[in-house]
Each structure stands twice: as structure tokens, then as C-alpha cells.
Design an enzyme around this catalytic site. Structure first.
Site, PDB file in Angstrom:
ATOM      1  N   GLU A  51       0.814  -1.226   0.000  1.00 42.35           N
ATOM      2  CA  GLU A  51       0.000   0.000   0.000  1.00 42.35           C
ATOM      3  C   GLU A  51       0.844   1.272   0.000  1.00 42.35           C
ATOM      4  OE1 GLU A  51      -2.653  -3.205   1.841  1.00 42.35           O
ATOM      5  OE2 GLU A  51      -0.542  -2.571   2.083  1.00 42.35           O
ATOM      6  N   PHE A 113     -12.436  -6.764  13.162  1.00 43.64           N
ATOM      7  CA  PHE A 113     -11.286  -7.253  12.389  1.00 43.64           C
ATOM      8  C   PHE A 113     -10.855  -6.196  11.374  1.00 43.64           C
ATOM      9  CE2 PHE A 113      -9.706  -9.624   8.589  1.00 43.64           C
ATOM     10  CZ  PHE A 113      -8.531 -10.097   9.153  1.00 43.64           C
ATOM     11  N   GLN A 114      -9.570  -5.888  11.367  1.00 37.61           N
ATOM     12  CA  GLN A 114      -8.963  -4.888  10.477  1.00 37.61           C
ATOM     13  C   GLN A 114      -9.600  -3.510  10.636  1.00 37.61           C
ATOM     14  OE1 GLN A 114      -8.689  -6.520   6.419  1.00 37.61           O
ATOM     15  NE2 GLN A 114      -6.678  -7.348   6.957  1.00 37.61           N
ATOM     16  N   LYS A 163     -17.733  -0.395   4.818  1.00 37.77           N
ATOM     17  CA  LYS A 163     -18.117  -1.408   3.841  1.00 37.77           C
ATOM     18  C   LYS A 163     -19.613  -1.368   3.536  1.00 37.77           C
ATOM     19  CE  LYS A 163     -17.353  -6.214   2.546  1.00 37.77           C
ATOM     20  NZ  LYS A 163     -16.679  -7.492   2.875  1.00 37.77           N
ATOM     21  N   MET A 482      24.274   8.771   3.709  1.00 38.51           N
ATOM     22  CA  MET A 482      24.143  10.041   4.412  1.00 38.51           C
ATOM     23  C   MET A 482      24.313   9.854   5.913  1.00 38.51           C
ATOM     24  SD  MET A 482      23.933  13.217   3.729  1.00 38.51           S
ATOM     25  CE  MET A 482      23.137  13.567   2.170  1.00 38.51           C
TER      26      MET A 482
END
Length: 574
Positions: A51, A113-114, A163, A482
Site C-alpha cells: 500500500e 477485524f482490520q 463497507k 548520508m
């Protein structure tokens, strides 16, 4: 008006906005939206492998085109994986709409969930965010999101869609306009302030034009070039503003700041009138504000965001408005003033240029061109030569980013795609993907390092799936370069956890994904390898692993807490 599901409404909204590409990764909370995408062909979905890469690719899509980038991720870990990309875009003011899935409305707050608090998590790193709880509000909310993202000071806007909202149905009508009582960005600059700026500019003896990413975001590069050419003043572009004024012109004195040129920094420090356009005087540009204020000078500051003006440095003439609109008004008044005989003192300007020429003679970007080990600077110079200076160049973050900025001379805006404000490692490859999806026939080079490239290297699979012929220039010094440089200078050469052990064979790794791999170890092989990549393998992704000098540092360097004129020009200054 027809009745549609929320998912169908999302897709129709994207179509109404003219969106052609959405970068994303599916999951349970967004499956209705993915099902709606499947049944149409106006919006192409690009399946990334993480993602974070979806957001970076949408970000670069926007940076290279000026259009709003769009990405789609699921709830919970989909959102949290995306946060780094959202914060990256926010810091650099990139217009983007992030669509996220959420658990059903009845489950919000129930540790489903999630589930995560997407609005709360992202609030500090978005321009605005919405949680849509009723499908009837979905179309108007998405319209608002695009409007907010792309007006005023641009930035990412997030729309969180439960959803059940994507499953529920309602009549669809897309608003033709947006009226937000609490949001009305100023576009036109105050004419009285512009008149003050004109007087200050024409009376200057040691003028300096300092520009940032705001010029590019406003598509104001043509106006900036007109301004600099009209006045004959020296001009510097920040890291985010490179390409706004053509670097091939002698009036361009290089990039300012921590790794800017000696002449740019000295001119910034010793000018008597500084014209700041679409820049924010950040710490990496002016160093210590107290040191910057030691030399008295007048400052004109043009910016779309009033909160950026006098935030770190007090300015004398603030002008709030769209950079392009303000420059057009400024040009009109300057041309009128010059036509009536009011010009900058030519003798004073000539003396100022003589001083800048003296600073420029220090050749602060010199390096050992006779080295038998590959110098990273030479690789970037060769890339510029092979591509004719006309490539889109993406970069990750670190030493290679600074060398790219110093040695690839940009003459056009929106060709230099990098993370400035947040300094995000791992952006280079997904940035290149976003650029190529927006500009299919473009030449795109990703300048990276062996540490940065591994942060999103799984996107080599995405490049294979969508036939994205990125040319990856890996400046491999086997160090977090760096970090190692700072440890050498500030921490007594104690290289704590900055050496890269157990590196993969990048050639074999690239080949395992179906791409072309090359390993380059000798300076004389730099140009042939690059020419082969851009000609013989024009239509393939080519991973070029350049084994470079491990001890090379980026110079000049303004140490932390120091001022612009306190630069280290090389190891001899340590």
C-alpha cells in the site's frame, strides 16, 4: 437519476473527475469497490505490491502532471501501510485523494477485524479527511475531496468509506460545484502589496530570487522565467523547485541550503532584497534563522498559504495568493515601471554579479574525475549527457538524492520527482511507476541507493506486470551513505549500524523478476552501460548496479545549527 451502490458511486465520481488511473491493493473492506471497478474500463486500476507504493505512485502521478493522484486501500493495515505515503505527499503539498475502506458503520469502535481509527491516525498528515456514514453523502464528499486537494495550498485528502456504505444504494447525482463556507483560499495577490514589492525590487542593489516547489505546483515556471530574464537577477531553486528556472542559464546559481552551492548560499546570505516565491524558508534551506537574520535585508514573500509567511523568517512584504496569478500581476507592474524609466541600478547589479562570479569560481561541486573507482557524481553527469537532460528523474533519499539534484541539470518543471519535506526512503521506484503510468512514452530514470531501493523493491513485480521500462541507477556504496557521512563528521567516525551487510545480487534479483540486470564496476563502463540501457533495452526495465566509492561525501555541507555562510566545502574543512 439512477440508483447505484456506494461502490458504483465511487467509480462514477472518479469518472466524472476524469481520473484514468487508480493505484491500489484490495482487501475485505473495499471489495465492493473493486467489484465495481471490474465492470467498467474508463478507470484503470494499477495493482501494486504494498500500500505504501500505491500512495507514492499516485503522488508521483500528480507531481509529474499537476493532476490529482488517486489511490485505494483497505481498512486497518491497508491504511497504516499507506500513512508514510500520505505524510510524504502532505509535506510536499501534493494534491491527492486517498480512498480507504473501513469496517461497517455498526462495527466502528468495536475493535472489529482490520479496524483502525483512520480519521484519527491520518488527521495530522492530511489537508482534510472525511468518514462517510451515509451513502447519500458519498458523491458530495468525494467532490469536496477533489476540490480541497487541488485548490489553495494543495495536499492529500482522505475519504474513509465503511463497507456497508459501499454496499448500500441511493440515487446518484454528482455535484457540479462546491461551496464550502469555511474554505475559500485567496487567489489574487493584494495589489498594494505588489506595488510595494515592485518598488523594493527596482531599488535593490544586491537582489536575489529564491523559489521553491510552490512555483511548480502553480504551473508558474513560464512566468518565473519571464521575471528572471526581465530583471537579470540571480535565481536559486530549492530541492523541490528544481526545473522551475532553467539550470542551463548563467543566472541560475544552483540549489541553496545544506547541500547547495557556495554561490547560492552566499548570495542568499548577503543580498539586500530577497524575492521568495513559493518557498518556505525551511531548516534545510536557510540553516539557522538567527544567522540568516544577521545581515539586514528586505524580504518579499509570495505564497498561497498565509501560515507559511513569517513562520520562520520575518518578511517585509507578504503577498498571499496563487503564485502564477501573483507573478502575472508583478510582471505587469514591473514592465510598466521599467517602461517609465524606473530600473535597477545597472552599476550596482554589475558589481553584485561580479561578486557572485567570484563566489562561483570556488567550483564547490568539484570531485576527483581521475579516480579509478566509480564516483557517483560522474554517474549522474553521464545520465544527464545520455538522456540529453530531458528525462524524468525520480530519486530516493540520501546522498544519491543530493548528487542527483546537484549534477542533473533540470531545465523543465515536473521532471524532478523526489521526497523533500519528509525525506522518505523507498519512494524512488514507485515514483517512477507513477510517472510512467501518467507519461507512457517518457524516459524515466530512478536514482537510488542499495538501502533505499530495498524498501519497496517488491514493486519490480508491478513494473513487470504493467511493462514499465524504468531505468534504475543504483549508486551502491554498501553504506547508509548520508548516515555514514554524518557519523564521520559529527560522531567521530563511529559507523554505528550504517554499513550494509548481506546485500543481494541485484543483477540476479532483477532478472528473477523478468528484467535486465547490469553490474558496473569501472568508470570507463559508466556511459556504455547507460547508453545500452536507454537504447538496446529501451522497452525493458534495466537495473544498473554501479559499485561506487564508499568514502565519497556530499559537498558543500552546512552542518546542523550553522548558518548559510558557514559551509564545509570538502574534507579539508573538517
Amino acid at each position: 437519476m439512477m440508483e447505484l451502490t456506494g461502490a458504483e458511486i465511487v467509480v462514477r465520481c472518479l469518472q466524472e473527475e476524469g481520473i484514468k488511473h487508480v493505484f491500489g491493493y484490495p482487501g475485505g473492506a473495499v471489495l465492493y469497490i473493486y467489484d465495481a471497478l471490474y465492470t467498467q474500463d474508463q478507470v484503470q486500476h494499477i495493482l501494486v505490491r504494498h500500500e505504501q507504493a500505491a500512495v507514492h505512485a499516485a503522488d508521483a502521478y500528480s507531481r509529474s502532471t499537476g493532476k490529482v493522484g488517486v489511490c485505494l486501500v483497505t481498512s486497518g493495515p491497508g491504511v497504516t501501510n499507506a500513512v508514510t505515503g500520505i505524510a510524504t505527499a502532505y509535506m510536499d503539498s501534493i494534491p491527492m485523494v486517498v480512498l480507504t475502506g473501513q469496517v461497517p458503520t455498526h462495527a466502528i469502535g468495536q475493535d472489529a477485524f482490520q479496524e483502525c481509527d483512520t480519521v484519527g491516525i491520518t488527521r495530522p498528515c492530511v489537508k482534510h479527511n472525511f468518514l462517510v456514514k451515509d451513502v447519500k453523502d458519498l458523491a458530495s464528499t468525494i467532490k469536496k475531496a477533489f476540490h480541497i486537494a487541488n485548490t489553495g495550498r494543495p495536499g492529500p485528502v482522505l475519504v474513509d468509506i465503511p463497507k456497508d456504505v459501499s454496499r448500500n444504494r441511493c440515487k446518484f447525482e454528482y455535484p457540479t460545484e462546491v461551496n464550502l463556507r469555511s474554505y475559500s483560499p485567496v487567489v489574487k495577490g493584494h495589489q498594494g502589496q505588489i506595488r510595494k514589492a515592485v518598488q523594493m525590487i527596482l531599488n535593490a542593489e544586491r537582489p536575489m530570487i529564491y523559489t521553491g516547489g510552490g512555483v511548480i505546483l502553480a504551473d508558474a515556471a513560464p512566468e518565473l522565467n519571464r521575471l528572471v530574464d526581465l530583471l537579470g537577477f540571480p535565481c536559486t531553486n530549492t530541492l523541490m523547485g528544481l526545473g522551475a528556472y532553467r539550470s542551463s542559464d548563467p543566472k541560475f546559481v544552483g540549489m541553496p541550503g545544506m547541500h547547495g552551492t557556495y554561490e547560492a548560499n552566499m548570495a542568499m546570505q548577503h543580498c539586500d532584497v530577497l524575492i521568495a516565491i513559493g518557498a518556505r524558508f525551511d531548516d534545510r534551506v536557510i540553516g539557522n534563522p538567527k544567522h540568516f537574520a544577521q545581515n539586514p535585508h528586505k524580504i518579499v514573500h509570495i505564497d498561497i498559504d498565509p501560515s507559511s509567511i513569517s513562520k520562520r523568517v520575518k518578511v517585509d512584504v507578504p503577498i498571499v495568493g496563487d503564485v502564477r496569478e501573483c507573478l502575472l500581476d508583478l510582471l505587469a507592474q514591473l514592465e510598466a515601471g521599467i517602461a517609465s524609466g524606473h530600473r535597477t541600478d545597472p552599476k550596482a547589479l554589475e558589481a553584485w554579479w561580479a561578486q557572485i562570479t567570484q563566489w562561483r569560481s570556488r567550483d564547490c561541486l568539484q570531485y576527483d574525475r581521475e579516480s579509478t573507482i566509480i564516483k557517483p557524481q560522474r554517474v549522474v553527469e553521464a545520465l544527464w549527457e545520455v538522456t540529453g537532460g530531458d528525462a524524468y528523474v525520480t530519486s530516493d533519499v540520501g546522498q544519491h538524492q543530493m548528487w542527483a539534484a546537484q549534477f542533473y541539470r533540470f531545465d523543465k518543471p515536473r521532471r524532478w520527482i523526489n521526497s523533500g519535506g519528509l525525506g522518505t526512503m523507498g519512494v524512488g521506484l514507485p515514483y517512477a511507476m507513477g510517472v510512467l503510468m501518467a507519461n507512457r512514452d517518457a524516459t524515466v530514470a530512478c536514482i537510488t541507493g542499495e538501502a533505499s531501493i530495498q524498501m519497496n523493491i517488491q514493486e519490480l513485480a508491478t513494473c513487470r506486470q504493467y511493462n514499465l521500462p524504468v531505468k534504475i541507477i543504483n549508486l551502491n556504496n554498501r553504506y547508509l551513505g548520508m548516515v555514514r557521512q554524518w557519523q564521520e563528521i559529527e560522531y567521530g567516525s563511529r559507523y554505528s549500524q550504517s554499513y550494509m551487510d548481506s546485500l543481494p545480487d541485484f543483477v540476479k534479483l532483477a532478472e528473477s523478476y523478468g528484467h535486465v540486470g547490469m553490474k558496473i564496476e569501472k568508470p570507463e563502463d559508466i556511459e556504455p552501460a547507460l547508453r545500452s540501457a536507454f537504447t538496446e533495452h529501451k522497452d525493458r526495465l534495466v537495473f544498473m548496479d554501479f559499485i561506487t566509492d564508499q568514502t565519497e561525501n556530499v559537498w558543500p555541507m552546512v552542518p546542523a545549527g550553522k548558518g548559510l555562510s558557514e559551509m564545509l566545502l570538502g574534507s579539508e574543512d573538517l
